[in-house]
Design an enzyme around this catalytic site. Structure first.
Site, PDB file in Angstrom:
ATOM      1  N   HIS A  90       0.821  -1.219   0.000  1.00  0.00           N
ATOM      2  CA  HIS A  90       0.000   0.000   0.000  1.00  0.00           C
ATOM      3  C   HIS A  90       0.851   1.263   0.000  1.00  0.00           C
ATOM      4  CE1 HIS A  90      -3.276  -2.759   1.787  1.00  0.00           C
ATOM      5  NE2 HIS A  90      -3.084  -2.943   0.503  1.00  0.00           N
TER       6      HIS A  90
HETATM    7  C1  LIG Z   1       0.912  -7.079  -5.474  1.00  0.00           C
HETATM    8  C2  LIG Z   1      -0.063  -6.029  -5.039  1.00  0.00           C
HETATM    9  C3  LIG Z   1      -1.179  -6.394  -4.294  1.00  0.00           C
HETATM   10  C4  LIG Z   1      -2.087  -5.416  -3.870  1.00  0.00           C
HETATM   11  N1  LIG Z   1      -3.237  -5.814  -3.238  1.00  0.00           N
HETATM   12  C5  LIG Z   1      -4.198  -4.895  -2.997  1.00  0.00           C
HETATM   13  C6  LIG Z   1      -5.472  -5.288  -2.543  1.00  0.00           C
HETATM   14  O1  LIG Z   1      -5.766  -6.477  -2.407  1.00  0.00           O
HETATM   15  N2  LIG Z   1      -6.385  -4.334  -2.283  1.00  0.00           N
HETATM   16  C7  LIG Z   1      -6.107  -2.998  -2.463  1.00  0.00           C
HETATM   17  O2  LIG Z   1      -6.974  -2.167  -2.187  1.00  0.00           O
HETATM   18  N3  LIG Z   1      -4.919  -2.602  -2.915  1.00  0.00           N
HETATM   19  C8  LIG Z   1      -3.969  -3.513  -3.213  1.00  0.00           C
HETATM   20  N4  LIG Z   1      -2.784  -3.108  -3.722  1.00  0.00           N
HETATM   21  C9  LIG Z   1      -2.536  -1.655  -3.858  1.00  0.00           C
HETATM   22  C10 LIG Z   1      -3.277  -1.024  -5.032  1.00  0.00           C
HETATM   23  O3  LIG Z   1      -3.148  -1.833  -6.181  1.00  0.00           O
HETATM   24  C11 LIG Z   1      -2.691   0.369  -5.293  1.00  0.00           C
HETATM   25  O4  LIG Z   1      -2.786   1.166  -4.136  1.00  0.00           O
HETATM   26  C12 LIG Z   1      -3.387   1.124  -6.427  1.00  0.00           C
HETATM   27  O5  LIG Z   1      -3.484   0.333  -7.576  1.00  0.00           O
HETATM   28  C13 LIG Z   1      -2.600   2.406  -6.711  1.00  0.00           C
HETATM   29  O6  LIG Z   1      -3.112   3.052  -7.849  1.00  0.00           O
HETATM   30  P1  LIG Z   1      -2.315   4.206  -8.580  1.00  0.00           P
HETATM   31  O7  LIG Z   1      -3.214   4.734  -9.616  1.00  0.00           O
HETATM   32  O8  LIG Z   1      -1.785   5.140  -7.535  1.00  0.00           O
HETATM   33  O9  LIG Z   1      -1.016   3.526  -9.197  1.00  0.00           O
HETATM   34  P2  LIG Z   1      -0.870   2.296 -10.221  1.00  0.00           P
HETATM   35  O10 LIG Z   1      -2.130   1.515 -10.303  1.00  0.00           O
HETATM   36  O11 LIG Z   1       0.372   1.597  -9.846  1.00  0.00           O
HETATM   37  O12 LIG Z   1      -0.705   3.000 -11.639  1.00  0.00           O
HETATM   38  C14 LIG Z   1       0.420   3.679 -12.094  1.00  0.00           C
HETATM   39  C15 LIG Z   1       0.526   3.467 -13.597  1.00  0.00           C
HETATM   40  O13 LIG Z   1       1.431   4.401 -14.146  1.00  0.00           O
HETATM   41  C16 LIG Z   1       2.270   3.752 -15.076  1.00  0.00           C
HETATM   42  N5  LIG Z   1       3.524   4.508 -15.159  1.00  0.00           N
HETATM   43  C17 LIG Z   1       4.422   4.710 -14.172  1.00  0.00           C
HETATM   44  N6  LIG Z   1       5.456   5.455 -14.617  1.00  0.00           N
HETATM   45  C18 LIG Z   1       5.199   5.741 -15.918  1.00  0.00           C
HETATM   46  C19 LIG Z   1       5.903   6.473 -16.923  1.00  0.00           C
HETATM   47  N7  LIG Z   1       7.065   7.067 -16.668  1.00  0.00           N
HETATM   48  N8  LIG Z   1       5.356   6.539 -18.156  1.00  0.00           N
HETATM   49  C20 LIG Z   1       4.163   5.941 -18.435  1.00  0.00           C
HETATM   50  N9  LIG Z   1       3.463   5.235 -17.511  1.00  0.00           N
HETATM   51  C21 LIG Z   1       3.978   5.139 -16.264  1.00  0.00           C
HETATM   52  C22 LIG Z   1       2.446   2.374 -14.482  1.00  0.00           C
HETATM   53  O14 LIG Z   1       2.898   1.436 -15.426  1.00  0.00           O
HETATM   54  C23 LIG Z   1       1.051   2.087 -13.965  1.00  0.00           C
HETATM   55  O15 LIG Z   1       0.222   1.493 -14.938  1.00  0.00           O
HETATM   56  C24 LIG Z   1      -1.856  -4.050  -4.175  1.00  0.00           C
HETATM   57  C25 LIG Z   1      -0.740  -3.686  -4.930  1.00  0.00           C
HETATM   58  C26 LIG Z   1       0.143  -4.655  -5.368  1.00  0.00           C
HETATM   59  C27 LIG Z   1       1.320  -4.229  -6.194  1.00  0.00           C
END
Ligand SMILES: Cc1cc2nc3c(=O)[nH]c(=O)nc-3n(C[C@H](O)[C@H](O)[C@H](O)COP(=O)(O)OP(=O)(O)OC[C@H]3O[C@@H](n4cnc5c(N)ncnc54)[C@H](O)[C@@H]3O)c2cc1C
Ligand SMILES: *[C@@H]1O[C@H](CO)[C@@H](O)[C@H](O)[C@H]1NC(C)=O
Ligand SMILES: *[C@@H]1O[C@H](CO)[C@@H](O)[C@H](O)[C@H]1NC(C)=O
Ligand SMILES: *[C@@H]1O[C@H](CO)[C@@H](O)[C@H](O)[C@H]1NC(C)=O
Length: 639
Positions: free
Chosen positions: A568
């Site tokens: 997280h």
């Molecule tokens: C293994 C795992 C298990 C988890 N289990 C849970 C769960 O069961 N329940 C829950 O609520 N949460 C869970 N989480 C946490 C949850 O998935 C995250 O908190 C949430 O997805 C975060 O969303 P975000 O939009 O901040 O980032 P992300 O979903 O990580 O999105 C960021 C995106 O930006 C892209 N990106 C990054 N840098 C660049 C760049 N320079 N150029 C172009 N694209 C880029 C990445 O490739 C990615 O697609 C888990 C996470 C992981 C990794």
């Protein structure tokens, strides 16, 4: 006749995973003959299922844009949880031309099979980060580094995650607001939690004040789970706990987990929010495109575009309105710093000219747990990969999306506690027990996914390698330790430095986890778990053997050895008022000192909520979409 084939089939397969062609031949014969077995699915049905799933995922996702315009109204960096929600909501406005840029490729059909969740970490859909070695934690991991996977695929981390859907507590958001962020109190954000969800659990959906059935994100209990999850709930009740809907008014209690799944398969943010807008004329997605810099005019301090690489070609695309950074809690601070926004001393060290001096990368928070707290049982009710990956189960999954393959990584049930106010049934949880109907020994990939040192693993878990087990992650919800993301250098392809700084707070965090360990052991002694003769696995970790097993000091050592992130990561571009020295963005998520640049993802959270962070990230993006529309004079809830 049928009896003979069945006996022969059992002898050939011995309930083992599918080994040879004979199994298939017996299976086909059996399916043709037996209406009973056909009810679990037939090969033809399964093949049809595979084709249907594949088609749905591959043709549902918006395609890679064949034409990229020189200018858009909005550019969203990152198609993760936040980026997908934002794309959907902003493109409702016909005048907004939106470009979504994602470093990873398309989501693949196998990624939606819940049981494979952990295995996706071994594909290139993972950024594959590791923490720096530290004194406080991860000592039993390879090289003293904990694995921090992150999604690099359309859908982002919502494609790798374990699909647990939890909102957190009212006090989390009231605290965000009280710290100078108007509009983020629970009563104001509840409508955004409700906006994205579609609760498929009829009993919970009735609570209209807190729940909704109108959103895009399907939520359900798992289609299949072990009877051990019922034992966990019963053990909770036996010890004075309640069964609750933790996504409603109160959080203290026990529950089967609510998952972001639809009919037994993963519902990523991509499936929920991009599939429905496939074909919108004002929306382009570019995949396998790595953003290397946000373009900022150093004099006017306005973000005017982004630079990215795709297939060896460099593109510079400009924006009329805003750049929105949604690259997640690790990559968003990295990209800001590379683009000249960050702590001046650190940028100078890396030969980057500072455009605005801001505390980017600080305030890193996470949820972590003791990993490997294992209980051995005397029945065959737990999850073991050799019983999951059988031919029958595979057929069943593809025919009906039921059976063990529809179970997400063995996580089944959950409980929340307020260790400071144990008698308050409306408390603010600081401890979670995450129940797994198996353990490190049930799936060979777990050891790899957590990057546990082989020597430690073999010594402690080798002897119970073939046992049936269950496990609890005692997980810290309101950590006081803070970490930091730093640049290794200014090359955007270089992985950033991650200082997790687990247990760096002077004792609070370890006490909460200890409380959880004691609670899990108490639960294992209830009638519900003694039915299975549950017994705490007591081979000590080699580096903790100097402490008496099961003493407080033993457990403090253990949690520093198998320190398990629950993934997280957040809070590295903190939202806060202008006079907050830690703040990077204001309460409308605009980066201080820059025009035309917002951050919308898990990095803006001021502190990690008492929740798994996917649902809170969707909420952040829902609210951000409304704020962006308001700021550009578009009526909100425009449809
Ligand atoms: C293994 C795992 C298990 C988890 N289990 C849970 C769960 O069961 N329940 C829950 O609520 N949460 C869970 N989480 C946490 C949850 O998935 C995250 O908190 C949430 O997805 C975060 O969303 P975000 O939009 O901040 O980032 P992300 O979903 O990580 O999105 C960021 C995106 O930006 C892209 N990106 C990054 N840098 C660049 C760049 N320079 N150029 C172009 N694209 C880029 C990445 O490739 C990615 O697609 C888990 C996470 C992981 C990794
Ligand atoms: C910064 O630039 C100087 C001079 O060009 C060079 O010597 C130094 O190695 C650079 N430092 C980094 C971290 O790139
Ligand atoms: C669930 O999926 C299965 C197989 O894909 C399908 O047969 C069934 O109709 C679906 N059920 C619902 C309620 O959509
Ligand atoms: C497991 O242990 C329980 C409690 O000791 C006992 O009642 C039960 O019969 C045992 N089951 C098996 C399959 O050995």
């Amino acid at each position: 006749m049928y009896e003979i084939i069945l006996r022969k089939y059992r002898r050939v397969t011995k309930n083992r995973p599918f080994r040879d062609n004979r199994t298939i031949i017996y299976y086909i014969t059996l399916c043709l003959l037996s209406p009973a077995l056909a009810a679990r699915g037939s090969i033809l049905e399964a093949i049809a299922g595979i084709l249907r799933d594949t088609n749905q995922i591959l043709s549902g996702e918006p395609p890679d844009a064949t034409v990229i315009l020189p200018e858009y109204d909005f550019i969203i960096i990152g198609a993760g949880t936040a980026g997908c929600v934002l794309s959907n909501r902003l493109t409702e406005v016909k005048d907004f031309k939106v470009l979504l840029i994602e470093a990873g490729g398309s989501e693949q059909p196998y990624m939606d099979i819940p049981v494979l969740a952990t295995m996706l970490q071994f594909t290139d859909a993972n950024w594959n980060y590791h923490t720096e070695p530290q004194k406080g934690g991860c000592r039993g991991m390879r090289g003293g580094r904990c694995a921090w996977p992150r999604g690099r695929v359309v859908g982002g981390s919502s494609v790798l995650h374990s699909m647990m859907h939890t909102r957190g507590n009212r006090k989390d958001y009231d605290r965000w607001a009280a710290n100078g962020n108007p509009g983020w109190d629970f009563d104001s954000v509840l409508k955004y939690f409700k906006k994205s969800e579609n609760v498929q659990i009829p009993k919970l959906a009735k609570n209209k004040k807190y729940r909704s059935t109108k959103g895009e994100m399907m939520l359900q209990h798992p289609n299949w789970r072990t009877p051990l999850s019922d034992a966990f709930l019963q053990a909770g009740v036996e010890t004075g706990g309640k069964i609750i809907d933790y996504n409603a008014e109160k959080q203290i209690g026990y529950s089967i987990i609510q998952f972001t799944m639809n009919n037994g398969s993963r519902m990523s943010a991509n499936k929920a929010f991009l599939h429905p807008i496939n074909g919108r004329q004002n929306f382009h997605v570019v995949k396998n495109a790595m953003v290397t810099r946000i373009l900022i005019d150093p004099w006017s301090k306005r973000a005017y575009g982004v630079e990215f690489n795709k297939d060896g070609t460099k593109y510079s695309i400009t924006v009329r309105r805003e750049v929105i950074l949604s690259a997640g809690a690790i990559n968003s601070p990295q990209l800001l710093m590379i683009s000249g926004i960050g702590p001046r001393d650190h940028l100078t060290e890396n030969n980057i000219t500072t455009i605005v001096d801001l505390p980017v990368g600080y305030n890193l928070q996470d949820h972590w747990a003791l990993g490997g707290l294992t209980f051995v049982i005397n029945t065959t009710d737990s999850i073991r990969s050799e019983r999951v990956a059988t031919f029958d189960n595979i057929i069943e999954y593809f025919s009906h999306h039921t059976g063990p393959l529809s179970a997400p990584s063995g996580t089944e049930a959950i409980a929340f506690f307020d260790t400071k106010n144990p008698d308050d049934d409306d408390g603010y949880p600081d401890l979670e027990l995450l129940f797994v109907g198996g353990s490190l020994v049930s799936q060979p990939t777990y050891k790899e996914a957590f990057s546990i040192d082989n020597r430690v693993y073999d010594k402690v878990y080798g002897p119970i390698q073939n046992s049936d087990t269950w496990m609890v992650f005692p997980m810290l919800l309101l950590p006081q330790s803070r970490g930091r993301i730093m640049l290794r250098d200014k090359n955007p392809y270089q992985k950033p430095i991650i200082h997790a700084n687990y247990f760096s707070d002077g004792g609070h965090d370890q006490k909460v986890i200890l409380h959880g360990i004691r609670k899990a052991i108490e639960l294992s002694k209830t009638k519900a778990f003694q039915k299975y003769n549950s017994r705490l696995h007591d081979i000590p970790l080699p580096n903790c053997a100097r402490y008496k097993f099961n003493s407080d000091d033993y457990w403090y050592c253990a949690m520093r050895t198998i320190t398990n992130t629950i993934y997280h990561h957040c809070c590295t571009n903190k939202m806060g008022p202008r006079d907050d020295p830690e703040a990077v963005v204001d309460s409308r998520l605009r980066v201080y000192g820059i025009r035309g640049l917002r951050v919308v993802d898990a990095s803006i959270m001021p502190h990690v909520p008492a929740a798994h962070t996917n649902a809170p990230t969707m909420m952040v993006a829902e609210k951000a979409a409304d704020m962006i529309k308001q700021d550009w004079g578009v009526p909100i809830n425009y449809r």
